[in-house]
Scaffold this active site. Structure first.
Site, mmCIF file in Angstrom:
data_model
loop_
_atom_site.group_PDB
_atom_site.id
_atom_site.type_symbol
_atom_site.label_atom_id
_atom_site.label_comp_id
_atom_site.label_asym_id
_atom_site.label_seq_id
_atom_site.Cartn_x
_atom_site.Cartn_y
_atom_site.Cartn_z
ATOM 1 N N ASP A 452 0.818 -1.201 0.000
ATOM 2 C CA ASP A 452 0.000 0.000 0.000
ATOM 3 C C ASP A 452 0.859 1.261 0.000
ATOM 4 O OD1 ASP A 452 -2.688 1.296 0.477
ATOM 5 O OD2 ASP A 452 -1.645 1.977 2.273
ATOM 6 N N GLU A 505 1.046 -0.608 -5.115
ATOM 7 C CA GLU A 505 0.066 0.451 -5.358
ATOM 8 C C GLU A 505 0.878 1.743 -5.460
ATOM 9 O OE1 GLU A 505 -3.601 2.940 -3.394
ATOM 10 O OE2 GLU A 505 -1.752 2.496 -2.352
#
Length: 784
Positions: A452, A505
């Protein structure tokens, strides 16, 4: 990046240091070994102190005594336990609230003298130190225990060396709470990294949350503190009481805890796994085909809300069957590591080594992963090494000074989420995170880590204004420490865990996210080493296009074709993730304009376009059946939409049937995945039909077999639409049409094979004439 609400309500506090109930009654004794049978000979008593050579121990140095009692001594084992002394052996024990302490050994039974403040000591006329136990008498009970301070360190020199080097790839085996047998005695070894602490004590249920009697010893320059506590086993609650550099105390959960209490409780739990894996077949073959050359279709799930109220084990009964029925190859879990505030969806982690206890134990989570593997489904997990929350019982200023976060407060504070960033330049912190990535893949058989907020790690000026950040040593904005960390993490995971994939990401144009770490790109940096990268640009551009009224889409045509300009610069995943269906962004079907029929039709056409576009695909739960409402973590998907008693049930079931067929055809058609990262696997037929809102292209398998894809985003039927096709293929058959009646469409399909004509068109030797259904995507392959 995920929009994160601030951390939640203050957690429940454990009893503070020194807390003792009004009535102190110790629990039952926890013998480290069975008591002697009744037939054993009685242990002879040593005469009372002061007679026959038994004498008081010399007083402790006042400074040493004071540091020991306030939990600020670096080596309590030097003062407590048994040590050779002039004239015999000195025994000293620290047992708060005890009335007496007696040393018991073979042929020995001697009561120690009370020195005050819970200290008991005496010199016994012994030539050597025996194996002994302590008989401790309280006001209302008596218990026999092993003395924690008679044991050697239970952590080896190699472990300490690797920790000091920041290269302990199985750090969870060295730090934290580890049930074990040590010197023939069962107990738990507690270890924690706290280099700035004056002292550390372990507290828990086993000492009524008063750590006075359980100070830990420092193991030198590594900053690791250790104590083996006999009789403590699985399921015990514990924390570390740390004496900060300023002398104040703080109670902290174990950063390496493998199990925690269920929030809002915050204690760590002693854990040992007993799960027996049954996924050997899956593990043996998961790395046979490189992921970028394999089918990869992902169903993204927030476990607590997929079907609220289900535990890990109940999820194991339902989730594999559902995902398998829909044909997805993988599931991706929003973060499962422990987090205090459920509204953060798991993105503000305090227990990096513990699956959330909201749904069960670590073994229960393993059971779920095992069940998915045995159903043929891979498991990807969101992993959050970018930041952590400021909760005062967790990582923030863990030992009284910035430790896991940078020293510079401006550099430490994450500007978007009110959290703290990790200090990627500190070897021990980098080791903590790299080992954590390995831990999930190795201990829990996780098949992939979706990392993330990578962009927030890579740039020193991320969400910061001029003057709020300091350039790197070369004057640039790149976070060189974060780059090195990501490269090390990826290289270590791929080396240790064959078949695992890491996914970034990353929302910027950073060069080389999926380039191998040993290859240097134009920017001068080596590749970051990820296997795949989320294509955030494709996601935003394509959603922008389909959200427009059809009459206006011709002005945004380039937003749908632009992704092919850079499609082969990285290995991409096309995500329609949780981030796109919350916080006022609306669900996928609700983004579409028009009436309900047009919205569903556009939703279906978009999914057909997405599944056929170069790149892997990911779809968040609820979007597979066109849920109209935004996702909420409090109640999850609107499953009632699929209830046969609901009048419009067929509308939603039709979309779910389409997703099932998309995945089925996808697996059957190598043209859609074999050459995802090879430009030779794609060719535009017509990428400029803006006036018609049409996108037509060919996909090619490794053996050259083609698939013709036509997406039509106008609400009209277009008969006789000519498209160029490769020569030598006389008939094309429709293998998927999102306008089929069974999906809720209008039924404008091609039931019979379409004949190719020798009419040169769009630079190709042959062409076909199709009837394009409204708001639909059609796939055609050579007729078999």
């Amino acid at each position: 990046m995920t929009a994160r609400p601030p951390s939640g309500p203050p957690p429940r506090r454990d009893p503070g240091p020194g807390h003792i109930p009004a009535t102190f009654l110790p629990g039952p004794a926890r013998p480290a070994h069975p008591p002697a049978p009744p037939s054993a000979p009685a242990v002879p008593a040593v005469p009372a102190p002061g007679r026959h050579g038994v004498r008081p121990a010399g007083p402790l140095d006042p400074g040493e005594r004071e540091r020991l009692l306030r939990g600020a001594h670096h080596d309590p084992h030097a003062l407590l336990g048994a040590h050779h002394a002039p004239g015999g052996v000195v025994f000293r024990a620290l047992r708060p609230f005890a009335k007496s302490v007696t040393v018991c050994a073979k042929g020995l039974r001697a009561e120690l003298l009370d020195e005050g403040d819970g200290l008991f000591a005496a010199v016994l006329p012994l030539a050597g130190i025996p194996a002994y136990r302590l008989l401790v008498r309280y006001a209302e009970a008596e218990t026999e225990i092993e003395d924690p301070y008679r044991f050697l360190p239970a952590l080896g020199e190699l472990d300490l060396h690797l920790i000091g080097e920041g290269r302990h790839e199985e750090l969870w085996q060295a730090l934290g709470a580890r049930p074990m047998e040590h010197q023939g005695v069962h107990g738990t070894r507690f270890t924690v990294w706290a280099p700035n602490a004056q002292g550390v004590r372990v507290v828990g249920d086993f000492n009524l949350w008063d750590g006075t009697g359980h100070p830990m010893r420092s193991l030198g320059a590594t900053g690791v503190w250790e104590l083996f506590v006999p009789g403590v086993g699985e399921g015990e609650l514990y924390k570390f009481q740390i004496t900060r550099p300023d002398g104040s105390h703080t109670m902290r959960a174990d950063p390496m805890a493998r199990r925690t209490e269920a929030p809002p409780a915050t204690a760590s739990v002693v854990h040992r796994s007993h799960h027996v894996w049954r996924d050997q077949e899956w593990m043996a073959r998961r790395g046979e085909r490189p992921v970028h050359q394999a089918p990869f279709s992902v169903y993204e799930v927030h476990l607590p809300s997929w079907r609220p109220g289900l535990s890990y084990r109940r999820l194991a009964e339902q989730l594999p069957a559902y995902v398998s029925d829909l044909g997805f190859t993988h599931v991706e879990f929003l973060p499962v590591a422990e987090h205090p505030f459920g509204g953060s969806w798991g993105y503000q982690i305090t227990g990096f080594y513990a699956p959330t206890a909201r749904l069960g134990t670590p073994d229960d989570f393993k059971y779920l992963v095992d069940a998915l593997h045995r159903a043929g489904i891979g498991v990807i997990m969101d992993w959050v090494p970018a930041h952590f929350p400021r909760d005062e019982w967790a990582l923030a200023e863990f030992d009284g000074r910035p430790l896991y976060e940078p020293q510079d407060p401006q550099r430490a504070a994450h500007p978007d989420w009110g959290t703290l960033e990790f200090d990627f330049g500190r070897t021990e912190v980098r080791n903590f995170l790299v080992a954590n990535a390995v831990y999930w893949c190795q201990e829990f058989h996780i098949d992939g880590l979706r990392v993330d907020a990578v962009a927030s790690m890579l740039y020193l000026d991320y969400s910061r204004q001029p003057g709020q950040w300091t350039p790197n040593a070369h004057g640039g904005r790149e976070n060189l420490d974060a780059v090195a960390f990501l490269q090390e993490m990826n290289a270590t995971v791929y080396r240790r865990c064959p078949g695992v994939v890491t996914i970034a990401e990353e929302s910027t144009a950073w060069d080389g996210v999926t380039r191998p770490t040993h290859l240097t790109g134009p920017g001068g940096f080596g590749g970051l080493g990820f296997g795949l990268k989320w294509n955030m640009g494709w996601m935003h551009d394509s959603l922008e296009y389909v959200s427009k009224e059809p009459v206006h889409r011709k002005y945004h045509h380039g937003e749908m074709t632009f992704a092919m300009v850079y499609a082969y610069s990285e290995n991409y995943v096309l995500p329609i993730s949780h981030d796109e269906v919350v916080h006022g962004k609306r669900s996928l079907v609700s983004k579409m304009p028009g009436d309900w029929w047009q919205r569903r039709a556009t939703h279906r056409a978009f999914l057909g376009f997405m599944w056929s576009h170069p790149g892997k695909q990911l779809l968040f739960m609820g979007q597979e059946f066109a849920q109209g409402a935004e996702w909420s973590e409090s109640h999850g998907p609107d499953w009632w939409l699929l209830d046969p008693s609901y009048a419009a049930e067929a509308d939603h079931r039709g979309v779910r049937d389409l997703v099932r067929d998309l995945n089925t055809r996808y697996r059957e058609l190598p043209a859609l995945w074999e050459r995802d990262t090879d430009p030779a696997g794609f060719s535009w037929v017509d990428g400029d039909a803006a006036e018609d809102n049409v996108f037509a292209f060919l996909r090619f398998a490794a053996d050259g077999s083609p698939l013709l894809v036509v997406s039509h985003f106008s609400p009209v039927v277009r008969p006789g639409y000519r498209l160029g096709v490769p020569g030598g293929i006389p008939l094309w058959e429709e293998c998927l049409n999102t306008d089929a009646l069974r999906y809720g469409g209008g039924g404008v399909i091609h039931p019979d094979p379409v004949k190719a004509e020798p009419v040169h068109h769009q630079g190709r030797p042959a062409s076909v004439q199709l009837t394009l259904p409204p708001l639909a995507t059609v796939w055609l392959r050579p007729a078999r």
